[in-house]
Design a protein around this motif. Sequence first.
Motif, PDB file in Angstrom:
ATOM      1  N   VAL A 203       0.809  -1.216   0.000  1.00 25.92           N
ATOM      2  CA  VAL A 203       0.000   0.000   0.000  1.00 25.92           C
ATOM      3  C   VAL A 203       0.850   1.278   0.000  1.00 25.92           C
ATOM      4  O   VAL A 203       0.346   2.367   0.242  1.00 25.92           O
ATOM      5  N   GLY A 204       2.147   1.137  -0.256  1.00 25.93           N
ATOM      6  CA  GLY A 204       2.979   2.321  -0.439  1.00 25.93           C
ATOM      7  C   GLY A 204       3.736   2.792   0.784  1.00 25.93           C
ATOM      8  O   GLY A 204       4.123   3.973   0.850  1.00 25.93           O
ATOM      9  N   ASN A 205       3.999   1.912   1.731  1.00 25.93           N
ATOM     10  CA  ASN A 205       4.815   2.268   2.892  1.00 25.93           C
ATOM     11  C   ASN A 205       6.177   1.599   2.802  1.00 25.93           C
ATOM     12  O   ASN A 205       6.294   0.454   2.332  1.00 25.93           O
ATOM     13  N   LEU A 206       7.206   2.298   3.270  1.00 25.05           N
ATOM     14  CA  LEU A 206       8.529   1.716   3.429  1.00 25.05           C
ATOM     15  C   LEU A 206       8.840   1.667   4.918  1.00 25.05           C
ATOM     16  O   LEU A 206       8.667   2.659   5.629  1.00 25.05           O
ATOM     17  N   TYR A 207       9.293   0.517   5.387  1.00 25.35           N
ATOM     18  CA  TYR A 207       9.657   0.328   6.789  1.00 25.35           C
ATOM     19  C   TYR A 207      11.178   0.268   6.884  1.00 25.35           C
ATOM     20  O   TYR A 207      11.803  -0.540   6.191  1.00 25.35           O
ATOM     21  N   ALA A 208      11.753   1.098   7.747  1.00 21.41           N
ATOM     22  CA  ALA A 208      13.205   1.138   7.913  1.00 21.41           C
ATOM     23  C   ALA A 208      13.557   0.837   9.362  1.00 21.41           C
ATOM     24  O   ALA A 208      13.166   1.584  10.271  1.00 21.41           O
ATOM     25  N   ALA A 209      14.258  -0.278   9.591  1.00 23.07           N
ATOM     26  CA  ALA A 209      14.762  -0.592  10.927  1.00 23.07           C
ATOM     27  C   ALA A 209      15.894   0.374  11.253  1.00 23.07           C
ATOM     28  O   ALA A 209      16.831   0.524  10.462  1.00 23.07           O
ATOM     29  N   ILE A 210      15.810   1.030  12.404  1.00 24.06           N
ATOM     30  CA  ILE A 210      16.785   2.061  12.756  1.00 24.06           C
ATOM     31  C   ILE A 210      17.701   1.537  13.869  1.00 24.06           C
ATOM     32  O   ILE A 210      17.327   1.461  15.032  1.00 24.06           O
ATOM     33  N   TYR A 211      18.912   1.176  13.466  1.00 19.45           N
ATOM     34  CA  TYR A 211      19.913   0.670  14.407  1.00 19.45           C
ATOM     35  C   TYR A 211      20.390   1.819  15.289  1.00 19.45           C
ATOM     36  O   TYR A 211      20.769   2.875  14.810  1.00 19.45           O
ATOM     37  N   GLY A 212      20.354   1.606  16.593  1.00 22.69           N
ATOM     38  CA  GLY A 212      20.718   2.655  17.533  1.00 22.69           C
ATOM     39  C   GLY A 212      19.608   3.645  17.793  1.00 22.69           C
ATOM     40  O   GLY A 212      19.800   4.612  18.532  1.00 22.69           O
ATOM     41  N   GLY A 213      18.424   3.396  17.224  1.00 24.16           N
ATOM     42  CA  GLY A 213      17.320   4.336  17.350  1.00 24.16           C
ATOM     43  C   GLY A 213      16.090   3.795  18.054  1.00 24.16           C
ATOM     44  O   GLY A 213      15.100   4.520  18.195  1.00 24.16           O
ATOM     45  N   SER A 214      16.114   2.529  18.455  1.00 24.10           N
ATOM     46  CA  SER A 214      14.993   1.911  19.198  1.00 24.10           C
ATOM     47  C   SER A 214      13.662   1.983  18.461  1.00 24.10           C
ATOM     48  O   SER A 214      12.612   2.112  19.085  1.00 24.10           O
ATOM     49  N   ARG A 215      13.706   1.844  17.128  1.00 14.42           N
ATOM     50  CA  ARG A 215      12.434   1.994  16.407  1.00 14.42           C
ATOM     51  C   ARG A 215      12.530   1.469  14.974  1.00 14.42           C
ATOM     52  O   ARG A 215      13.629   1.230  14.450  1.00 14.42           O
ATOM     53  N   VAL A 216      11.368   1.339  14.369  1.00 15.92           N
ATOM     54  CA  VAL A 216      11.215   1.180  12.921  1.00 15.92           C
ATOM     55  C   VAL A 216      10.477   2.412  12.426  1.00 15.92           C
ATOM     56  O   VAL A 216       9.407   2.743  12.944  1.00 15.92           O
ATOM     57  N   ASP A 217      11.041   3.106  11.459  1.00 12.47           N
ATOM     58  CA  ASP A 217      10.356   4.247  10.848  1.00 12.47           C
ATOM     59  C   ASP A 217       9.463   3.771   9.711  1.00 12.47           C
ATOM     60  O   ASP A 217       9.889   2.978   8.869  1.00 12.47           O
ATOM     61  N   ILE A 218       8.223   4.267   9.685  1.00  9.69           N
ATOM     62  CA  ILE A 218       7.330   4.036   8.553  1.00  9.69           C
ATOM     63  C   ILE A 218       7.367   5.283   7.689  1.00  9.69           C
ATOM     64  O   ILE A 218       7.032   6.378   8.158  1.00  9.69           O
TER      65      ILE A 218
END
Length: 279
Positions: A203-218
């Motif tokens: 549906v047009g989202n990119l998920y990025a695992a953020i090393y050192g950031g405690s999160r996944v960015d959508i």
Amino acid sequence: MSKAVLLDTNIPASQLGEGIYWDDQTSLLWWVDIAGRQIHRYDPERKEHRSWLTSKEVSFVFPQADGLLLIGLSNGVYLFDCETGEERAVALLDLPAEHRLNDGKRDPAGRLWVGTINTAAEPSETAALYQLQNGHLVEIEGGYTNANGKAWSADGGLMFHADTGRNTVWVYDYDQATGGIPNKRVFAKIEDGSPDGLEADCVGNLYAAIYGGSRVDILSMRGDVISPISLPVPNVTNCCVGGSRQKTLFITTAFDGMSDEERSSAPLSGHVFKVELDG
């Protein structure tokens, strides 16, 4: 901000969890522990976990129709037999010292893309992005310290690539017929942490695992952060969309390089998490 929860408390933590992959054909979840030299498989329906040891650091795993696994070891791509433990070389690389294979991903046509990483304390830009072609890993683009996560847009027309050392996600036009990647440009600059594994949904989202950031960015297809997914650990390494309705995001993490004090403050580091996506 959405929060991820543990996939299963009975699954052991990985020192450097990575390469998570949902197999639609079998409804099984696969991932690896690079530093622990282990391949992991989990059946969410039966809550069954299995693992296999490899001879070298292992960075990705893809099950094949013939029952073998296509895996990335430190020096190349191999076929792995779960019954015998045999590792059969498909394509090897003669890499410099302190280099190994890193994240691998298959494009919509099934081509395998692989990055390498320079693991030195002060890495030079000698890692690269490769494509598997006729039994050879062909260098497509050099000049990286860590050529990391990859993903493709739902229509296959865009390829995304995480340049961890520069805190940048690049995007290319993608030629599905040839595997060509023209028109490289910046897709997103990541603040507070570094981009690692990538995943795109339908549906047009990119998920990025953020090393050192405690999160996944959508992120949207414009490169804007829609919302983050919070995790109770600092080092988030990779993610994939799967589950029975393709609405679950599975996430790997790592405790590699963390001190005893850091691990005691984030005791779930190295575990696999999940979050149910909206929609």
